[in-house]
Every structure is written in C-alpha cells, then in structure tokens.
Design an enzyme around this catalytic site. Structure first.
Site, PDB file in Angstrom:
ATOM      1  N   THR B 145       0.828  -1.204   0.000  1.00 19.31           N
ATOM      2  CA  THR B 145       0.000   0.000   0.000  1.00 19.31           C
ATOM      3  C   THR B 145       0.865   1.258   0.000  1.00 19.31           C
ATOM      4  OG1 THR B 145      -1.607  -1.204   1.318  1.00 19.31           O
ATOM      5  CG2 THR B 145      -1.835   1.187   1.257  1.00 19.31           C
ATOM      6  N   GLU B 146       0.637   2.138  -0.960  1.00 18.04           N
ATOM      7  CA  GLU B 146       1.344   3.417  -1.052  1.00 18.04           C
ATOM      8  C   GLU B 146       2.862   3.246  -1.038  1.00 18.04           C
ATOM      9  OE1 GLU B 146      -0.615   5.933  -1.594  1.00 18.04           O
ATOM     10  OE2 GLU B 146      -2.508   4.979  -1.070  1.00 18.04           O
ATOM     11  N   LEU B 147       3.335   2.111  -1.559  1.00 17.67           N
ATOM     12  CA  LEU B 147       4.775   1.775  -1.612  1.00 17.67           C
ATOM     13  C   LEU B 147       5.434   1.786  -0.231  1.00 17.67           C
ATOM     14  CD1 LEU B 147       6.169   3.412  -4.886  1.00 17.67           C
ATOM     15  CD2 LEU B 147       5.094   1.194  -4.554  1.00 17.67           C
TER      16      LEU B 147
END
Lengths: 422, 410
Positions: B145-147
């Site tokens: 998630t979101e890197l």
C-alpha cells in the site's frame, strides 16, 4: 420589544425566553410589538406572520397561538444579524455566505420591511442598521415602554427612546464577559455599556448576571433588578426511542464554545471512565471549539466511550434527551441557562455549574464549580450508580421545572413597568 | 541493456457514508454505495476505460515491445465487478496480451504490514487468489500500500516467496545512490528492490499540466531527451497512480496524446526497452543494500507514514481497529470480517490527516470530508457500531450449546 429571534425558530435560550416573556406579558393584557432582525428565514409559516409597521394583519391557522398572536405585532427586519456569534464568527459565516443566502431565497414571507442602504460588511454595521430601522419604527408606532433584549438591540432601544421620549428597559440575557471570558471585544462592551447607561432600568436574568452588570459595567445597584426566567413553556418531552447501547449515557448539549466549558466535561468524563467504564459520554452540538475537543478525546484515548453528534436539530435534541441518563452543563459563565430545565423536563437528572443563573432557582440539581472536575466526576458517578438519587431528581425535578413559571416573570416585569411609568 | 518499467496503481476505497451517532446500534450499513458507484463510474469513464484502450492499442501497435504492470487493489476490483464490469473486461483483455504483469498487494489496500503479520499475509494471499482467478496470472512481485516499505516488511514479503518488491526511491534512504538500479534488502533475504524514480515519475503524474513548472509543456520529445540524459541507468522505474490519465490530469491537458506517442518515441530515439517488474527482477544484478529501519512511502515531501498515521485522530482509530483483530478472527462471521477489513483501507486514515498545509492540495482533492475531525467522528461512530455487533455475536456464541464448538475442535 426589540429582540433577534422568535419561536418556532429558536437557536438558543434567548428565543425561548423572548417567547416565554412575550406570551406571559400578553396574557396579562399587554400588547407587544416585537421587532426582530430577519435572521433565518425558515420560520414555520403556521406561526409567523410578517407584520409591516403599518399593516397589522393576523391570519392564523393554529388556534393554539391565536389568543397570543392577537395581542402581538411581529415585525421583521431584513438583516443578517445572527445571535450568539462574536464578530469574528460573524465574519466567517458571512464570508461563507451560501447557507444563509440560500435560506433567504426560501423565505416564505411575502413582505419585508424595506429600507435603503446595502448590507453591512460587519456585525457592528448591522447593529447600526438595525438601529436606524428601529428609529423609523419608533416614530410610526404607538407604545408606552421600550424593552430591548441583549446587546445587538441596545442601540435600537436607545434611539427609540431618544425619538419617542418613552422609558427604556434593557434586558440582559448575557454579557460580553459570558461570551468571551476576560478577552472581551471592546466595541461590544462599549455598546452594552452605552445601552445600560442610557436605560431607565436594567433587568438581569439572574443575580449572577446582576453582579456582573454592577461590577463590570459600573451600574448602580438600584437600577438593576433580577427577574429570573420561567420554564413552563416547554412541550413535554416523552420522546420514545429504543436504546441500542447497554451503557448509561451522559450528555453535554450546547454550543461547543469557551462559555459552555466543554473541556471540563471531557476532563470529568475521562476521570469517570478510569474507574467506571460502563458509560458513554456524548458531546452534542457544534462550535468553534469542536475540533479541539475531538482532538482532545482522541489524545486521551477515550473515544471508545465518547461520541460526537455535530449540530442537532430540534427533533434530534429531543431524541438525545430521551437517550440520556445524566445531563451536564459545565458552563464557565452562564447568565441563566435554559437547557438544564429542558433536560429535567425530559426526565433527565442534571449537573450544573455554580457559575450559572439557573443554579439560583433550581433545588433538584447537583451544583458544582465548573473547574472542579473531580466533583463533576463524583456527581456523574453518583447519579449513574445510585438509582435512589437519580429517581428523586427525575420526579422532583420535573415538578420543579413546572413551578418556575413565566407568569411570575411577567408579573414582576409588569410591576417594574408600572413603577417606571408612575 | 537499459529498461523502462511502468507500474500503475489502481485503487478505489469503499468510502463510508455519513454515519451518525444516532445510527449506532441501529444501522450496520457503513458504506456509501451511491457515492462509491458514482465515483467508480465517473473514473471508469474518464480514466480506466479510455486508458485501458490506449494501453491495449499501444501494446498491439508496438508488437509486444511495450510492456507495463498494474497493481489493482481487491477492493477496487470488488467495486468494478459491482458497478462497472466493463472495466474488469478491459483489464482481462490487457492480461491476454502477455505484455502486462499484475502485482500483489494487500486486498484491502491496508496498513496491515505495520501492525499485524498474520493479517498482512492473509490479505496478500486473498489478493493473489483474486488476481489468479480473474486474470489467470500469478503475481511474483509485491508492492505494498502506497509503496510503504521497511526492513521488517521486506522480511515478511521475502518469506511469502516474492521475487521483488517495489518502493519509493526516497532521497533520505538512498543518499548519493541512484534509484535507477536494483538493490538488495538490508539482510540479503533474496528479495530484490525496484525503486521509483520520483523525479521522472512525478513529471508525468503531478507536474504534467502545471503551468508554473519550468518543464511545461511536457512533450514526448522533451521527455525522451530527459530519459536519454540519465547517467547510465539499469532501469528507470516510472510508478504512478493510474488515475493520472484522465482523472488527475484531465484529457484536455493532452496526457493521452503524450502517452500515445511515448512508446514509439522511446523505441525509435533511445536505447531503452520496456520491461515488467518480474522481468527486471530476473535480469538485474543488485548493486548494493538498502537499509530502511523506519517505514517509508511514496507520499508527500516526507516520504513517510504521516499521511496516514501520527496524529492523535489517526493513531487512536488505527489502534482501536486492530485491537479487535483476535476477536474478529475468532468469530466465524463472514460479513463482520469483510467489514473489518474494509475499515482497514488506508484512505480512511488519510482523511484524518491534519498536515494540510504543505501537501494540502493533494489531500483535499481525495477527501470528501469537510475536515479531518469530521472524518474521525464518522469513522469512530462506525467503529462503535462494529464493536456492538462483535459483542452481540460473541454473546450469541456463548449461549449456544457446547457441542458445536467441540465439533470444530474435533
């Protein structure tokens, strides 16, 4: 009478008070001309009749209020005056604009009192504008006494007095010190002082407020009379609603502002929760301190048992009372405070701060200093856990509320009028 | 051999409806179907459908030399199936070209990797199965998630058998080093790291239509020049939200024309070829180790977690949600578990972010609440009702005769 809001659209205690006073005064045989700035525009058409200064036509579909309306003329002025807001808030609201503009579009009144000039940019300009319109009304109408409710209308009262030469009574429901603590707005204070200095007599809603008027506004004690509000104008609230939580509910209901002491409520809640987790606290309402209060609850990690509702409509207020087991009004400074009476009327025992006018008239309420959150927590715990106590408060409290009558307020006002006119 | 690696993030959260205090204990409908379906349809029309068609055209016209990758959150797939099934079909068409790779992530686009290994692994496996059953492809590369990335997360991801993970080429972890190479994790657990080149990625994703930017207007020619000027890269990783195309950058900005001409320009005017993450993972030799003791992400200037966690509103709600984990998992109730997981979607915490001033514009764009406080109040009201449901299910379980639980154990 100069006021700024009137039932059925009530945003706070002042509207209720004006209604109670006016109703009782007319029952004593007085005729009242009530002047309000046009504020909300969504008053119920069943009740509200726009009466322009020269045209007193009353056409009522609600018989309940017929007798009342027969003796009252209701004049509205198209103004953006909004009760309870300080000058900064007013600026914000007016700049946001939309909501209020929309309401005006929906205005059900066909006629408005017209006047020249544009809308004022600031609240203080609106006060001036309201006063100018009052001057015109003062000339066009016939009356014996002028009665102005709270600071926005004081200038209107004084101008009317100067034009007509009639006696002026100023009715203080709140002072700038209640709204702002020690950091008062000097211009508002000056208007309040101007009104009091020029009044023939000052009515305070409590001894608490009377003391402020004498000490902070330099008025002579003989000129200031305490006449408490009544309480019998409420419709009995037996709102039935199914409870969905098994815990007891403790409620704060009101504007979430400095004056109302919401932070002391949260402090007391967190103290109660440490020893007794089977309770939920609800903070109902909205105001400039709401966000800070939300953050405080999150920080204290009590959000599992602490809820916010946002602004509540009248119907939801009744719902809220019906769901409550204890009502707390921790006001830092409350000239009178009608909401505990509404709570008691809805069978909810109340805890009120000693810094409130209503504490002078109530016996069946627990009274604590607003800053004494230990005592507040104690009282909450006691009402929740000792049924004998809460039962007594509920049954006696309701009787007590009924015995605090607007008739008494009106009778005392009448005597005061008669003395002034003698 | 120089490569360009495109990865697009596709995600839509299940947004909560306006859930009031009075709804607690009365309504168990938490999600705003009307708003969610409306947004899904709007974004499908403006972005997913036209962009998917463009990508399909580009893959076909370049004879397989244009290759891309996607990560589509499970909650987005769920919504596409319900509201815009044609979007699923268009992704299937892309999958069939053989030039598209699908990555693994958490099904609910959650922050579980920061809190619960067990829940994290469950959600990644759910997502893997979902991708396999829809597209017939098994994800080999992971992106969180979101890197979001840390050494600890890398260990969990390696344990699950992934070949590589994508993350942000954050300056504060790279220092003087370049994001344009593959790296090893801090304890050499076999997982390769591909880092986002945020400069060149954000030129497209954020700055493309910014008039005040010196690079404006960005043409394909200019962009390929910039790619050619990059000093000796192994790979340039262009990671961005898929909604860049048509939603964040409207079609009027020329973003579609830019993309339409990019592949052929790259292939004809540079030494770059297009690769998917797993191709890079098998091809590239890592040049060093990356140490990330504290989690990073691709968000905001700080590249940290403060968009989702850190203020009292976020921390309180996040803690309360995961506090329920063992209780939710021990009750076998599908609807309850599904709601609990939907409440884990990172967007809910993003709405409660109070650092509005530096990156406020981006935050505001994605936020349907008036304020972070409103978001918190709404979320906590839902959580209160959720807890009541959990309580009553637990009580029902206790009331039931013993033999039922014995059967399960036996």
């Amino acid at each position: 009478m100069f006021g700024w809001e009137f039932p059925p659209h009530i945003t706070g205690g002042l509207g209720t008070a004006c209604f109670g006073i006016t109703k009782a005064m007319t029952q004593l045989g007085n005729h009242v001309i009530f002047v309000v700035p046009k504020t909300y525009g969504d008053e119920d058409g069943n009740y509200t009749k726009l009466v322009s200064a020269s045209d007193v036509s009353i056409d009522l579909s609600q018989n309940l209020y017929k007798e009342f309306w027969d003796n009252i003329s209701y004049i509205e002025i198209n103004s953006k005056l909004i009760p309870y807001l300080g000058t900064d808030d007013y600026f914000n609201v007016i700049n946001k604009g939309e909501k209020y503009v929309a309401l005006e579009k929906n205005n059900i009144h066909s006629k408005k009192y017209e006047f020249s000039g544009k809308y004022g940019e600031t609240l203080l300009e609106e006060v001036e504008r309201y006063a100018m319109v009052a001057a015109k009304l003062a000339k066009d109408n016939d009356y014996d006494i002028i009665h102005a409710h709270d600071w926005l209308t004081y200038k209107a009262g004084v101008i009317s007095k100067n034009i007509s030469g009639k006696k002026l009574v100023i009715h203080v429901h709140a002072t700038e010190f209640d709204r702002s603590g020690e950091n008062i707005n000097q211009m508002v204070y000056d208007i309040e002082r101007f009104g009091m200095d020029n009044a023939d007599h000052i009515v305070a809603v409590s001894d608490y407020t009377r003391n402020i008027i004498i000490n902070r506004y330099g008025q002579s004690p003989e000129k200031v009379t305490t006449i408490h509000n009544g309480a019998d104008s409420f419709v009995t609230n037996d709102y039935a609603i199914e409870r969905t939580v098994k815990e007891k509910v403790v409620t704060f209901l009101g504007r979430i502002t400095f004056q109302k002491g919401p932070d002391y409520f949260i402090e007391a809640a967190s103290k109660v929760l440490k020893v007794y987790p089977n309770v939920r606290f609800v903070m109902a309402g909205s105001g400039d301190m709401l966000n800070r209060m939300v953050a405080l609850v999150a920080k204290k990690r009590i959000s599992k048992n602490f809820h916010f509702t946002g602004f509540l409509k009248v119907e939801d207020v009744n719902k809220m009372f019906a769901l409550s087991d204890v009502y707390v009004m921790p006001s830092v400074s409350e000239p009178f405070g009608i909401s505990p009476l509404e709570a008691m009327n809805s069978n909810v025992p109340v805890i009120i701060s000693k810094q409130s006018g209503v504490s002078e008239v109530l016996k069946y309420a627990i009274k604590v200093d607003f800053w004494d959150t230990d005592a507040m927590a104690d009282a909450i715990y006691g009402l929740l856990n000792y049924p004998a106590l809460s039962k007594m408060f509920i049954s006696k409290g309701r009787n007590e509320v009924e015995s605090i009558r607007w008739e008494d307020t009106a009778r005392r006002l009448n005597d005061l009028y008669n003395n002034l006119l003698r | 051999m120089k490569s360009i690696c495109f990865y697009f993030q596709v995600h839509q959260p299940f947004r909560l409806k306006n859930y009031r205090f009075f709804d607690i204990g009365r309504s168990h409908e938490y999600f705003d179907d009307i708003q969610n379906s409306w947004i899904c349809k709007r974004v499908a029309e403006k972005c997913y459908l036209p962009t998917n068609k463009l990508m399909l055209d580009l893959i076909k016209s370049n004879n397989g030399r244009f290759r891309i990758s996607y990560s589509i959150s499970g909650v987005a797939l769920d919504q596409f199936e319900r509201f815009t099934p044609e979007v699923i079909d268009s992704f299937k068409a892309l999958a069939e070209t053989g030039c598209v790779e699908f990555l693994a992530e958490t099904y609910n686009h959650s922050l579980a990797s920061l809190k619960s290994k067990k829940e994290f692994i469950s959600q990644v496996n759910m997502q893997k199965q979902r991708i396999e059953s829809l597209f017939g492809l098994t994800p080999k590369v992971f992106r969180n998630t979101e890197l979001i990335y840390s050494d600890h997360i890398a260990d969990m991801v390696a344990e699950m058998g992934f070949e590589a993970q994508l993350t942000e080429g954050a300056k504060h972890i790279l220092g003087w080093r370049s994001p344009n190479f593959a790296y090893n994790t801090s304890n050499n657990n076999g997982l390769k790291l591909l880092l986002k080149n945020f400069q060149l990625s954000d030129d497209i994703a954020f700055r493309f239509s910014q008039h005040s930017w010196e690079g404006f207007p960005l043409t394909t020619e200019k962009y390929v020049d910039w790619l050619n000027k990059v000093d000796n890269p192994d790979c340039i990783n262009l990671f961005m939200d898929y909604e860049t195309f048509g939603e964040h950058q409207w079609k009027e900005t020329g973003i579609f024309e830019f993309m339409r001409n990019l592949p052929s320009r790259v292939l004809s005017h540079s030494d770059f070829s297009f690769k998917t993450p797993s191709e890079l993972a098998s091809e590239l030799v890592p040049v060093g180790n990356i140490h990330v003791p504290y989690p990073i992400s691709w968000a905001d200037e700080e590249r940290d977690l403060t968009a989702w966690l850190g203020n009292d509103l976020q921390d309180d709600s996040f803690e309360q949600l995961y506090e329920l984990e063992s209780r939710v998992l021990s009750i076998d109730d599908e609807a309850l578990l599904r709601d609990w997981r939907k409440l884990q979607t990172s967007d809910h915490f993003y709405y409660m972010c109070t650092k509005w001033f530096s990156d406020g514009d981006v935050h505001k764009y994605f936020n349907h609440y008036d304020s972070p406080y409103d978001a918190y109040i709404n979320y906590m009201n839902v959580l209160s009702d959720f807890r009541l449901r959990l309580d009553s299910l637990e009580q029902n379980l206790k009331k039931k005769p013993k033999n039922e639980s014995n059967v399960n154990e036996g």
